[in-house]
Design a protein around this motif. Structure first.
Motif, PDB file in Angstrom:
ATOM      1  N   LYS A  45       0.899  -1.314   0.104  1.00 54.40           N
ATOM      2  CA  LYS A  45      -0.037   0.028   0.168  1.00 54.40           C
ATOM      3  C   LYS A  45       0.830   1.232   0.057  1.00 54.40           C
ATOM      4  O   LYS A  45       0.236   2.469  -0.076  1.00 54.40           O
ATOM      5  N   GLY A  46       2.219   1.337   0.123  1.00 52.21           N
ATOM      6  CA  GLY A  46       3.105   2.287  -0.138  1.00 52.21           C
ATOM      7  C   GLY A  46       3.227   2.700   1.450  1.00 52.21           C
ATOM      8  O   GLY A  46       2.874   2.419   2.337  1.00 52.21           O
ATOM      9  N   GLY A  47       4.767   3.665   1.455  1.00 49.69           N
ATOM     10  CA  GLY A  47       4.979   3.970   2.627  1.00 49.69           C
ATOM     11  C   GLY A  47       6.463   4.922   2.580  1.00 49.69           C
ATOM     12  O   GLY A  47       6.716   5.237   1.472  1.00 49.69           O
ATOM     13  N   LYS A  48       6.644   4.912   3.649  1.00 50.95           N
ATOM     14  CA  LYS A  48       8.037   5.745   3.499  1.00 50.95           C
ATOM     15  C   LYS A  48       9.059   4.542   4.085  1.00 50.95           C
ATOM     16  O   LYS A  48       9.054   4.028   5.301  1.00 50.95           O
ATOM     17  N   GLU A  49      10.386   4.773   3.660  1.00 46.86           N
ATOM     18  CA  GLU A  49      11.574   3.854   3.888  1.00 46.86           C
ATOM     19  C   GLU A  49      12.870   4.652   4.573  1.00 46.86           C
ATOM     20  O   GLU A  49      13.081   5.660   3.724  1.00 46.86           O
ATOM     21  N   PHE A  50      13.093   4.093   5.618  1.00 45.82           N
ATOM     22  CA  PHE A  50      14.537   4.836   6.098  1.00 45.82           C
ATOM     23  C   PHE A  50      15.662   3.851   6.515  1.00 45.82           C
ATOM     24  O   PHE A  50      15.285   2.938   7.085  1.00 45.82           O
ATOM     25  N   THR A  51      16.883   4.223   6.011  1.00 47.78           N
ATOM     26  CA  THR A  51      17.919   3.418   6.498  1.00 47.78           C
ATOM     27  C   THR A  51      18.688   4.290   7.394  1.00 47.78           C
ATOM     28  O   THR A  51      19.347   5.293   7.082  1.00 47.78           O
ATOM     29  N   LEU A  52      19.071   3.623   8.719  1.00 45.57           N
ATOM     30  CA  LEU A  52      19.619   4.139   9.713  1.00 45.57           C
ATOM     31  C   LEU A  52      21.003   3.316  10.110  1.00 45.57           C
ATOM     32  O   LEU A  52      20.798   2.227  10.076  1.00 45.57           O
ATOM     33  N   GLU A  53      22.002   4.396  10.348  1.00 43.92           N
ATOM     34  CA  GLU A  53      23.326   3.652  11.122  1.00 43.92           C
ATOM     35  C   GLU A  53      23.565   4.024  12.320  1.00 43.92           C
ATOM     36  O   GLU A  53      23.495   5.269  12.742  1.00 43.92           O
ATOM     37  N   PHE A  54      23.324   3.012  13.293  1.00 44.99           N
ATOM     38  CA  PHE A  54      23.909   3.470  14.568  1.00 44.99           C
ATOM     39  C   PHE A  54      25.089   3.299  15.107  1.00 44.99           C
ATOM     40  O   PHE A  54      26.016   2.792  14.326  1.00 44.99           O
ATOM     41  N   ASP A  55      25.671   3.871  16.109  1.00 42.24           N
ATOM     42  CA  ASP A  55      27.050   3.884  16.462  1.00 42.24           C
ATOM     43  C   ASP A  55      27.212   2.669  17.037  1.00 42.24           C
ATOM     44  O   ASP A  55      28.577   2.230  16.933  1.00 42.24           O
ATOM     45  N   VAL A 124       7.968   4.536  -0.922  1.00 41.60           N
ATOM     46  CA  VAL A 124       7.444   3.385  -1.552  1.00 41.60           C
ATOM     47  C   VAL A 124       6.057   4.045  -2.397  1.00 41.60           C
ATOM     48  O   VAL A 124       5.241   3.909  -1.490  1.00 41.60           O
ATOM     49  N   GLY A 125       6.105   4.226  -3.610  1.00 47.61           N
ATOM     50  CA  GLY A 125       4.939   5.035  -3.925  1.00 47.61           C
ATOM     51  C   GLY A 125       3.664   3.808  -4.353  1.00 47.61           C
ATOM     52  O   GLY A 125       4.033   2.759  -4.378  1.00 47.61           O
ATOM     53  N   ALA A 126       2.521   4.520  -4.547  1.00 45.53           N
ATOM     54  CA  ALA A 126       1.331   3.757  -4.775  1.00 45.53           C
ATOM     55  C   ALA A 126       1.627   2.927  -6.033  1.00 45.53           C
ATOM     56  O   ALA A 126       1.109   1.609  -6.038  1.00 45.53           O
ATOM     57  N   ARG A 127       2.082   3.247  -7.226  1.00 48.69           N
ATOM     58  CA  ARG A 127       2.545   2.376  -8.434  1.00 48.69           C
ATOM     59  C   ARG A 127       3.218   1.178  -8.314  1.00 48.69           C
ATOM     60  O   ARG A 127       2.795   0.127  -8.501  1.00 48.69           O
ATOM     61  N   GLU A 130       1.221  -1.209  -6.186  1.00 47.41           N
ATOM     62  CA  GLU A 130       0.352  -1.862  -7.208  1.00 47.41           C
ATOM     63  C   GLU A 130       0.961  -2.885  -7.910  1.00 47.41           C
ATOM     64  O   GLU A 130       0.514  -4.099  -8.215  1.00 47.41           O
ATOM     65  N   ASP A 131       2.274  -2.642  -8.459  1.00 48.38           N
ATOM     66  CA  ASP A 131       2.983  -3.721  -9.083  1.00 48.38           C
ATOM     67  C   ASP A 131       3.290  -4.874  -8.452  1.00 48.38           C
ATOM     68  O   ASP A 131       3.244  -6.188  -8.776  1.00 48.38           O
ATOM     69  N   LEU A 132       3.602  -4.773  -7.145  1.00 44.42           N
ATOM     70  CA  LEU A 132       3.798  -5.635  -6.088  1.00 44.42           C
ATOM     71  C   LEU A 132       2.803  -6.657  -6.055  1.00 44.42           C
ATOM     72  O   LEU A 132       2.855  -7.782  -6.031  1.00 44.42           O
ATOM     73  N   LYS A 133       1.647  -5.872  -5.682  1.00 45.75           N
ATOM     74  CA  LYS A 133       0.329  -6.587  -5.581  1.00 45.75           C
ATOM     75  C   LYS A 133      -0.059  -7.451  -6.818  1.00 45.75           C
ATOM     76  O   LYS A 133      -0.326  -8.604  -6.708  1.00 45.75           O
ATOM     77  N   ARG A 134       0.100  -6.894  -8.118  1.00 44.07           N
ATOM     78  CA  ARG A 134      -0.231  -7.527  -9.493  1.00 44.07           C
ATOM     79  C   ARG A 134       0.897  -8.880  -9.431  1.00 44.07           C
ATOM     80  O   ARG A 134       0.618  -9.967  -9.701  1.00 44.07           O
ATOM     81  N   GLY A 135       2.190  -8.501  -8.909  1.00 45.06           N
ATOM     82  CA  GLY A 135       3.150  -9.701  -9.125  1.00 45.06           C
ATOM     83  C   GLY A 135       2.909 -10.828  -8.141  1.00 45.06           C
ATOM     84  O   GLY A 135       2.940 -12.056  -8.531  1.00 45.06           O
ATOM     85  N   ALA A 136       2.185 -10.302  -6.958  1.00 42.94           N
ATOM     86  CA  ALA A 136       2.187 -11.566  -5.880  1.00 42.94           C
ATOM     87  C   ALA A 136       0.830 -12.233  -6.468  1.00 42.94           C
ATOM     88  O   ALA A 136       0.928 -13.813  -6.425  1.00 42.94           O
ATOM     89  N   LEU A 137      -0.164 -11.529  -6.890  1.00 38.23           N
ATOM     90  CA  LEU A 137      -1.358 -12.177  -7.420  1.00 38.23           C
ATOM     91  C   LEU A 137      -1.036 -13.278  -8.676  1.00 38.23           C
ATOM     92  O   LEU A 137      -1.338 -14.419  -8.805  1.00 38.23           O
ATOM     93  N   ASN A 138      -0.107 -12.597  -9.622  1.00 40.48           N
ATOM     94  CA  ASN A 138       0.153 -13.479 -10.889  1.00 40.48           C
ATOM     95  C   ASN A 138       1.217 -14.649 -10.398  1.00 40.48           C
ATOM     96  O   ASN A 138       1.079 -15.904 -10.934  1.00 40.48           O
TER      97      ASN A 138
END
Length: 304
Positions: A45-55, A124-127, A130-138
């Motif tokens: 469904k889309g969202g935001k992604e962050f990569t963090l580096e800790f000490d 992670v955009g809506a498009r 949607e591609d991931l959903k379609r790929g999973a269903l396929n």
């Protein structure tokens, strides 16, 4: 286990009860899916992604707990390479800068002395979702088609193919229904993401393996007992393989249950789907796949 040394259960007679149970479960699943809708995870469904580096290395469970309180929902938190690198995905609808500040604020408050630096952000955009959903269903549809062809080639009978695919569709649909109906009240995440799709495909493989074993015995007994009534021969085949079916299912269920209890929060949805899949897959190999073969053969005989 003596019940399974020389079993003589009347599975054919119990098929009618199986029809009722399966009908109720499938109806509930379909109603749940159409009324509540599928509960998609961030992957779909889309969202935001962050990569963090800790000490210093950080515990994923503790970080997830701290971020859940800050973000208002449970994010996906995974290690990303080294023990100090963490990948965070969230469906928080605020702008990316606000969400990033909320994450860093929660880290600073909960893990004082272990500073985190954001090395990458992404949306992670809506498009893409949607591609991931379609790929999973396929992937699931393609798997069912290949299985239908494989069973047809192996047993040279379309009724076996139809029975196997019907059982697999039955198993996956019921598990999806459970995840949809109980998604909001379960004490762990039951959102459908890529790991749950992997669980569905694993369920398909497990259930298919069990069904093929039963079908192999049906084929063998059909050659050995040519004068035996077909329904009786099916019943004998199910009893012949019952010990193997039960032992395999119980041992697999034990392992998956251990994974569910001790595997951590991230694996609870995945392992719970497998637990349901093992139980329902065992049931369907005994009461759905074989019942479909009997009914389709009877229908074909009446039609000819």
């Amino acid at each position: 286990m003596r019940w399974f040394e020389t079993p003589d259960f009347n599975f054919i007679k119990a098929h009618k009860i199986g029809y009722v149970i399966s009908g109720i479960l499938l109806l509930a699943a379909i109603i749940g899916i159409f009324t509540k809708g599928l509960q998609y995870g961030i992957d779909f469904k889309g969202g935001k992604e962050f990569t963090l580096e800790f000490d210093e290395p950080i515990e994923v469970v503790e970080l997830r707990s701290a971020l859940t309180e800050s973000l208002g929902s449970t994010p996906v938190v995974k290690r990303f390479g080294s023990p100090r690198d963490i990948l965070i995905r969230t469906d928080d609808e605020r702008d990316i800068t606000t969400v990033q500040n909320a994450i860093l604020g929660a880290v600073e408050q909960s893990f004082e002395g272990n500073q985190a630096n954001v090395i990458k952000t992404d949306i992670v955009g809506a498009r893409f979702a949607e591609d991931l959903k379609r790929g999973a269903l396929n992937a699931i549809i393609f798997a069912l088609i290949v299985i239908f062809i494989y069973i047809f080639i192996r047993f040279k009978n379309w009724t076996f193919s139809a029975g196997a695919v019907a059982a697999l569709f039955h198993d996956v649909l019921i598990v999806v229904g459970v995840f949809t109906i109980f998604g909001e009240i379960a004490p762990f995440s039951m959102q459908i993401d890529q790991s749950i799709i992997a669980a569905f495909l694993t369920i398909v493989g497990y259930s298919l393996n069990d069904t093929v074993v039963v079908f192999d015995r049906i084929r063998e007994n059909s050659l050995l007992y040519k004068t035996m009534d077909y329904d009786e021969m099916i019943n004998k085949s199910l009893n012949d393989t019952l010990s193997r079916t039960v032992i395999t299912s119980v041992t697999t269920l034990f392992v998956v249950t251990v994974l569910f209890i001790f595997g951590g929060e991230v694996l609870k949805g995945f392992s719970f789907a497998l637990m349901l899949g093992v139980i329902i897959g065992t049931y369907s190999s005994l009461f759905v796949a074989s019942a479909m073969v009997v009914e389709l053969r009877r229908w074909r005989k009446e039609a000819s």
